[in-house]
Write an enzyme that holds these catalytic residues in place. Structure first.
Site, PDB file in Angstrom:
ATOM      1  N   HIS A 307      -3.055 -10.476  44.823  1.00 19.52           N
ATOM      2  CA  HIS A 307      -2.855  -9.042  44.616  1.00 19.52           C
ATOM      3  C   HIS A 307      -2.523  -8.801  43.158  1.00 19.52           C
ATOM      4  O   HIS A 307      -1.836  -9.613  42.541  1.00 19.52           O
ATOM      5  CB  HIS A 307      -1.705  -8.528  45.503  1.00 19.52           C
ATOM      6  CG  HIS A 307      -1.718  -7.040  45.629  1.00 19.52           C
ATOM      7  ND1 HIS A 307      -1.145  -6.219  44.709  1.00 19.52           N
ATOM      8  CD2 HIS A 307      -2.286  -6.244  46.567  1.00 19.52           C
ATOM      9  CE1 HIS A 307      -1.347  -4.966  45.069  1.00 19.52           C
ATOM     10  NE2 HIS A 307      -2.036  -4.954  46.190  1.00 19.52           N
ATOM     11  N   ASP A 364      -4.771  -6.638  53.521  1.00 19.48           N
ATOM     12  CA  ASP A 364      -6.142  -6.522  54.036  1.00 19.48           C
ATOM     13  C   ASP A 364      -6.596  -7.737  54.812  1.00 19.48           C
ATOM     14  O   ASP A 364      -7.531  -7.660  55.602  1.00 19.48           O
ATOM     15  CB  ASP A 364      -7.111  -6.253  52.877  1.00 19.48           C
ATOM     16  CG  ASP A 364      -6.968  -4.835  52.423  1.00 19.48           C
ATOM     17  OD1 ASP A 364      -6.742  -3.990  53.295  1.00 19.48           O
ATOM     18  OD2 ASP A 364      -7.047  -4.584  51.223  1.00 19.48           O
TER      19      ASP A 364
HETATM   20  N1  ACO Z   1      -9.266 -16.765  45.510  1.00 18.72           N
HETATM   21  C1  ACO Z   1      -9.241 -17.761  44.593  1.00 18.72           C
HETATM   22  N2  ACO Z   1      -8.660 -17.653  43.377  1.00 18.72           N
HETATM   23  C2  ACO Z   1      -8.055 -16.481  43.084  1.00 18.72           C
HETATM   24  C3  ACO Z   1      -8.029 -15.422  44.002  1.00 18.72           C
HETATM   25  C4  ACO Z   1      -8.660 -15.586  45.253  1.00 18.72           C
HETATM   26  N3  ACO Z   1      -8.667 -14.603  46.162  1.00 18.72           N
HETATM   27  N4  ACO Z   1      -7.367 -14.375  43.447  1.00 18.72           N
HETATM   28  C5  ACO Z   1      -6.987 -14.779  42.234  1.00 18.72           C
HETATM   29  N5  ACO Z   1      -7.387 -16.045  42.001  1.00 18.72           N
HETATM   30  C6  ACO Z   1      -7.097 -16.873  40.814  1.00 18.72           C
HETATM   31  C7  ACO Z   1      -7.951 -16.442  39.636  1.00 18.72           C
HETATM   32  O1  ACO Z   1      -9.164 -17.161  39.587  1.00 18.72           O
HETATM   33  C8  ACO Z   1      -7.032 -16.743  38.489  1.00 18.72           C
HETATM   34  O2  ACO Z   1      -7.042 -18.141  38.295  1.00 18.72           O
HETATM   35  P1  ACO Z   1      -6.830 -18.754  36.786  1.00 18.72           P
HETATM   36  O3  ACO Z   1      -5.458 -18.333  36.383  1.00 18.72           O
HETATM   37  O4  ACO Z   1      -6.995 -20.224  36.975  1.00 18.72           O
HETATM   38  O5  ACO Z   1      -7.915 -18.133  35.951  1.00 18.72           O
HETATM   39  C9  ACO Z   1      -5.649 -16.389  39.021  1.00 18.72           C
HETATM   40  O6  ACO Z   1      -5.744 -16.584  40.447  1.00 18.72           O
HETATM   41  C10 ACO Z   1      -5.209 -14.966  38.719  1.00 18.72           C
HETATM   42  O7  ACO Z   1      -6.201 -14.065  39.218  1.00 18.72           O
HETATM   43  P2  ACO Z   1      -6.607 -12.688  38.558  1.00 18.72           P
HETATM   44  O8  ACO Z   1      -8.017 -12.357  38.946  1.00 18.72           O
HETATM   45  O9  ACO Z   1      -6.265 -12.700  37.107  1.00 18.72           O
HETATM   46  O10 ACO Z   1      -5.631 -11.695  39.285  1.00 18.72           O
HETATM   47  P3  ACO Z   1      -5.775 -10.132  39.260  1.00 18.72           P
HETATM   48  O11 ACO Z   1      -4.398  -9.590  39.367  1.00 18.72           O
HETATM   49  O12 ACO Z   1      -6.612  -9.655  38.131  1.00 18.72           O
HETATM   50  O13 ACO Z   1      -6.629  -9.837  40.597  1.00 18.72           O
HETATM   51  C11 ACO Z   1      -7.214  -9.468  42.863  1.00 18.72           C
HETATM   52  C12 ACO Z   1      -6.085  -9.486  41.810  1.00 18.72           C
HETATM   53  C13 ACO Z   1      -8.401  -8.619  42.355  1.00 18.72           C
HETATM   54  C14 ACO Z   1      -6.670  -8.818  44.130  1.00 18.72           C
HETATM   55  C15 ACO Z   1      -7.658 -10.934  43.127  1.00 18.72           C
HETATM   56  O14 ACO Z   1      -6.572 -11.694  43.598  1.00 18.72           O
HETATM   57  C16 ACO Z   1      -8.826 -11.015  44.132  1.00 18.72           C
HETATM   58  O15 ACO Z   1      -9.992 -10.894  43.731  1.00 18.72           O
HETATM   59  N6  ACO Z   1      -8.520 -11.197  45.443  1.00 18.72           N
HETATM   60  C17 ACO Z   1      -9.546 -11.187  46.476  1.00 18.72           C
HETATM   61  C18 ACO Z   1      -9.931  -9.757  46.815  1.00 18.72           C
HETATM   62  C19 ACO Z   1      -8.866  -9.022  47.606  1.00 18.72           C
HETATM   63  O16 ACO Z   1      -8.313  -9.550  48.583  1.00 18.72           O
HETATM   64  N7  ACO Z   1      -8.594  -7.746  47.209  1.00 18.72           N
HETATM   65  C20 ACO Z   1      -7.645  -6.888  47.932  1.00 18.72           C
HETATM   66  C21 ACO Z   1      -6.505  -6.508  47.080  1.00 18.72           C
HETATM   67  S1  ACO Z   1      -5.323  -5.617  48.041  1.00 18.72           S
HETATM   68  C22 ACO Z   1      -5.839  -4.023  48.044  1.00 18.72           C
HETATM   69  O17 ACO Z   1      -6.656  -3.564  47.314  1.00 18.72           O
HETATM   70  C23 ACO Z   1      -5.178  -3.192  49.066  1.00 18.72           C
END
Ligand code: ACO
Length: 428
Positions: A307, A364
């Site tokens: 998140h 979610d």
């Molecule tokens: N699976 C695998 N790796 C992940 C995931 C995931 N779901 N989410 C984050 N990471 C990793 C990233 O690759 C990154 O790794 P690194 O540091 O080695 O580069 C690290 O964790 C940080 O991730 P960011 O993308 O920088 O985190 P950000 O805060 O920008 O993104 C987000 C948050 C978009 C929710 C992300 O976690 C994601 O894409 N999750 C899956 C989609 C999802 O479930 N969205 C629902 C959000 S809740 C809502 O909208 C109500």
């Protein structure tokens, strides 16, 4: 703590006031930045460090997993309040008395008939259309049937617009699903509760008596409350920014629905189920998909994990996990896809990659599981999210308009070509 922050650019010092929120959040007020520095701007893609407004609606602390609407803990609201009470709280700032709540509900019911011509618009969509696209279009179409703009200085005008959309939106939600399933369109039953009526409008069959299911009603009520607001997320920021141009409420909401559609935001609940189905089709090897999620060369991400704001746990996920367990047990659901979900969550919670990055199942992950158990089609999941988020969007729009906020218009840092001489087509 000091009252100002100092910024030094090219040897010149500039002071900016610090703003403190009621929960001691500190922000640097840079309203005068461009003026005093001769045009220097800030850059913050994704607005990870940028506050777009001051707001008195929702407080969340991502580090500690705190979420409150108007000061009330999400845990208390999910356990003790109804969705309609929470909607009133978000929009008007206080929990309603019994009289206020009854009046609110009565006024909503009074406005819950949509113009019959909307059915013609719905008819023009193919059955295969994604319900979020349909919902966004129908919400926008409401503008055409209600062309007078809201006088935001009139409390009565504001109230009318609010009960109108609270009344008509569930009808549009139900119709998007009924259209897809080829069921006749109706207006439900205004002798029952708001959430009860949503379910009845969605599931009533033309040839059968409809029987209410209290487990489903409670689960949906809870889900809608948990999704009702989440401060300045992508769709809410969209509603505020579209509304800041003084576009109407329905047009602003329609834009918010489009923003919510994406799989990185509200569309994640659909993406979760599609991912679980794909894992099942592939033989059910969760370890293989865990490895894919961790592989930086692979674009695959574990949907429903992580998140932007909650970097420890999502308080909504905690509440909804309990509700999911209850619903599955009460309904006696046995589903291999749900077993995969449980396995995946357990593995991620003890996997170093996920633990180190503080990636936990978000709301979610579990909401998709409950919606599936309820018999709601997967493409409708994000529509259900939109139904829950409606009061949040309305309250944020109302706050933005009544505070007379300026039009939202970010700056940029230009990185394109410098001036070039124009060449006519035969000289290129
Ligand atoms: N699976 C695998 N790796 C992940 C995931 C995931 N779901 N989410 C984050 N990471 C990793 C990233 O690759 C990154 O790794 P690194 O540091 O080695 O580069 C690290 O964790 C940080 O991730 P960011 O993308 O920088 O985190 P950000 O805060 O920008 O993104 C987000 C948050 C978009 C929710 C992300 O976690 C994601 O894409 N999750 C899956 C989609 C999802 O479930 N969205 C629902 C959000 S809740 C809502 O909208 C109500």
């Amino acid at each position: 703590m000091s009252e100002t922050a100092t910024l030094e650019i090219n040897g010149q010092k500039h002071e900016f006031p610090l703003i403190k929120g009621t929960e001691n959040e500190v922000a640097i007020d840079i309203k005068t930045l461009r003026g005093v520095t001769g045009g220097v701007t800030t850059i913050d893609p994704g607005y990870k460090n940028t506050g777009s407004c001051e707001s008195a609606i929702t407080f969340l602390n991502g580090e500690e997993g705190v979420l409150r609407y108007r000061g009330y803990a999400i845990e208390d609201l999910a356990e003790k309040a109804s969705f309609l009470e929470v909607a009133y709280l978000l929009i008007f700032g206080e929990l309603p008395t019994k009289v206020e709540l009854d009046k609110f509900h009565a006024d909503i019911k009074e406005e819950s008939v949509v113009d019959d011509d909307i059915k013609k618009i719905l008819d023009a969509f193919p059955k295969t259309a994604h319900p979020m696209g349909v919902l966004s279009s129908l919400t926008s179409a409401l503008t055409a049937f209600n062309p007078t703009s809201v006088n935001v200085d009139s409390e009565e005008d504001m109230y009318r617009a609010i009960v109108k959309i609270m009344g008509k939106f569930p009808v549009l939600v139900a119709w998007t699903m009924r259209k897809q399933k080829g069921l006749p369109l109706d207006y439900g039953d205004d002798s029952i509760g708001y959430v009860e009526n949503v379910l009845k409008m969605m599931f009533k069959k033309p040839n059968q008596e409809y029987v209410e299911n209290s487990i489903l009603i409670n689960a949906l009520d809870k889900l809608l409350i948990l999704h009702a607001d989440h401060e300045q997320n992508c769709s809410t920021s969209t509603v505020r920014i579209v509304g800041s141009s003084h576009a109407g409420l329905f047009a602003s909401l329609s834009a918010g629905i489009s923003a919510l559609w994406g799989p990185l935001h509200g569309g994640a609940n659909q993406a979760v189920l599609e991912m679980l189905e794909a894992i099942k089709e592939d033989g059910g090897d969760t370890k293989k998909f865990m490895a894919k999620a961790k592989d930086k060369q692979d674009p695959f991400r574990l949907m429903g994990f992580g998140h932007r704001v909650y970097k420890n746990f999502d308080p909504r996920a905690k509440i909804i996990k309990v509700a999911a367990d209850e619903v599955l047990a009460d309904l006696g659901v046995e589903d291999p896809v749900l077993d995969i979900a449980k396995g995946l969550a357990a593995e991620a919670l003890s996997d170093e990659y996920f633990v180190k990055r503080k990636l936990y199942p978000n709301v979610d992950f579990y909401s998709g599981i409950i919606y599936r158990a309820m018999g709601i089609p997967v493409e409708m999941f994000t529509v259900m999210f939109a139904l829950g988020r409606l009061p949040g969007w309305i309250s944020q729009w109302k706050e933005m308009r009544t505070r007379k906020e300026p039009i939202g218009r970010p700056r940029q840092v230009y990185t394109g070509e410098n001036y070039r001489e124009f060449k006519t087509i035969d000289n290129r």
